[in-house]
Enzyme design. Structure first.
Site, PDB file in Angstrom:
ATOM      1  N   PHE A  15       0.833  -1.204   0.000  1.00  0.00           N
ATOM      2  CA  PHE A  15       0.000   0.000   0.000  1.00  0.00           C
ATOM      3  C   PHE A  15       0.867   1.254   0.000  1.00  0.00           C
ATOM      4  CE2 PHE A  15      -2.551   3.302   2.056  1.00  0.00           C
ATOM      5  CZ  PHE A  15      -3.659   3.296   1.218  1.00  0.00           C
ATOM      6  N   ALA A  16       1.961   1.214   0.732  1.00  0.00           N
ATOM      7  CA  ALA A  16       2.876   2.360   0.725  1.00  0.00           C
ATOM      8  C   ALA A  16       3.476   2.547  -0.658  1.00  0.00           C
ATOM      9  CB  ALA A  16       3.971   2.157   1.757  1.00  0.00           C
ATOM     10  N   HIS A  80       1.473  -1.222  15.021  1.00  0.00           N
ATOM     11  CA  HIS A  80       1.239   0.219  14.860  1.00  0.00           C
ATOM     12  C   HIS A  80       1.566   1.024  16.115  1.00  0.00           C
ATOM     13  CE1 HIS A  80      -1.723  -0.223  11.239  1.00  0.00           C
ATOM     14  NE2 HIS A  80      -0.487  -0.576  10.953  1.00  0.00           N
ATOM     15  N   LYS A  98      -4.377   2.909   9.302  1.00  0.00           N
ATOM     16  CA  LYS A  98      -5.510   2.432  10.084  1.00  0.00           C
ATOM     17  C   LYS A  98      -5.519   0.894  10.094  1.00  0.00           C
ATOM     18  CE  LYS A  98      -7.236   1.008   6.276  1.00  0.00           C
ATOM     19  NZ  LYS A  98      -7.310  -0.456   6.049  1.00  0.00           N
ATOM     20  N   ARG A 167      -4.133  -9.428   6.467  1.00  0.00           N
ATOM     21  CA  ARG A 167      -5.533  -9.240   6.845  1.00  0.00           C
ATOM     22  C   ARG A 167      -6.221 -10.563   7.160  1.00  0.00           C
ATOM     23  NH1 ARG A 167      -3.665  -6.041   3.156  1.00  0.00           N
ATOM     24  NH2 ARG A 167      -4.019  -3.770   3.225  1.00  0.00           N
ATOM     25  N   ASP A 179      -9.751  -3.668   9.303  1.00  0.00           N
ATOM     26  CA  ASP A 179      -9.233  -3.185   8.025  1.00  0.00           C
ATOM     27  C   ASP A 179     -10.165  -2.162   7.382  1.00  0.00           C
ATOM     28  OD1 ASP A 179      -7.471  -3.079   5.807  1.00  0.00           O
ATOM     29  OD2 ASP A 179      -8.761  -4.479   4.721  1.00  0.00           O
TER      30      ASP A 179
END
Length: 323
Positions: A15-16, A80, A98, A167, A179
């Site tokens: 995702f980054a 996180h 998130k 996930r 998620d």
């Protein structure tokens, strides 16, 4: 902005690579300067669009660098809070993917550290930065659809075949509620400013200790709510706000520009109108808002208290299911 916020990314997450690092690189007032990953191969795609990127092979080494002002954390969910605390201790501002935590009480420590250090720490809740959502909030507040009666939200995708995905793994804090429930549940809170009174019913389907489908009915002070999220259904997303005089349908509420165009359908008794937001990259807007908060003290649309509110709702969903 003459004094850009210099960003480092902890981990070469997909995702980054595909979204957030690019958004940081493109955002006004931001400069992507560093990435921490032990894999040279994983660093290469980042260097392809940001050739000047400095690559650290150790997370702590990046945090210790005086060339970095802010950290973006796209690590697995269960990491996180730990790395956000480390980043704050290192004197860095922090934007955390998130869900920022696995339970609401974990966020209290981040709030305290934010207040003690004076550093900015936030959850990467990009929909709060998209103008389609501030528009929905304003329309509801103005009474355009009358009194809000019912909110219905759906968000799903199917990653059943990707068994190694974080996930789908309990040990990495996986699950549909964490998620994407943050969006389906949190958007109602963002629009109305209300907190749920009660979770009336739940239906949770689990695989290997992870909720793959979570459906809830809840009551808020002035409206009722129904929503579901799933990692085992065909891709779909929609949010509907139904009042006494009209309905607002958010067509692509959460993955604007990826799953479809950001578009509101406003249905009133005598007409229907469509409002579109085709050019907005909410990831880049999120970064720009973060940088304005860091450099100019601007108000931030989604603070840690807001993140805690949504996590409190998610916690209540699981508590109601166990009762």
């Amino acid at each position: 902005m003459s004094n850009p916020v210099r960003w480092g990314v902890l981990g070469a997450a997909k995702f980054a690579r595909e979204y957030m690092a690019r958004a940081i690189h493109e955002a006004e007032g931001a400069q992507l300067v560093a990435l921490a990953t032990s894999s040279a191969a994983k660093a290469e795609p980042f260097q392809a669009f940001c050739p000047e990127l400095q690559v650290f092979t150790d997370y702590d080494a990046l945090l210790a660098s005086d060339t970095v002002d802010a950290i973006y954390i796209p690590l697995p969910n269960h990491l996180h809070v730990e790395w956000a605390q480390k980043a704050l201790d290192a004197g860095k501002h922090v934007l955390v993917e998130k869900p920022i935590a696995m339970s609401a009480d974990e966020i209290d420590g981040l709030i305290a550290k934010r207040d003690t250090t004076g550093l900015h720490c936030a959850e990467a809740y990009m929909i709060a930065h998209h103008p389609q959502w501030t528009r929905v909030r304003d329309l509801v507040a103005e009474g355009v659809i009358g009194d809000l009666v019912q909110v219905d939200v759906a968000f799903s995708y199917n990653n059943a075949a990707d068994t190694d995905n974080i996930r789908n793994r309990a040990e990495t804090g996986g699950g549909a509620a964490g998620d994407i429930g943050v969006y389906a549940f949190g958007c109602a809170r963002f629009v109305t400013g209300e907190e749920p009174d009660a979770i009336i019913s739940t239906r949770i389907v689990r695989e290997a200790g992870v909720d793959v489908t979570t459906e809830i009915t809840a009551t808020f002070p002035s409206f009722s709510y129904h929503g579901y999220v799933s990692m085992r259904m065909a891709p779909y997303q929609e949010a509907r706000f139904h009042g006494t005089k009209g309905v607002i349908v958010v067509k692509t509420p959460f993955n604007a520009r990826v799953a479809g165009q950001a578009e509101l359908e406003i249905r009133l008794s005598d007409h229907v109108r469509i409002e579109t937001f085709p050019a907005v990259n909410h990831y880049a807007v999120q970064v720009e808002n973060f940088c304005r908060t860091v450099r100019a003290g601007a108000a931030y649309p989604w603070d840690l208290e807001n993140a805690k509110g949504t996590q409190t709702m998610i916690d209540a969903v699981f508590a109601a299911d166990r009762a």
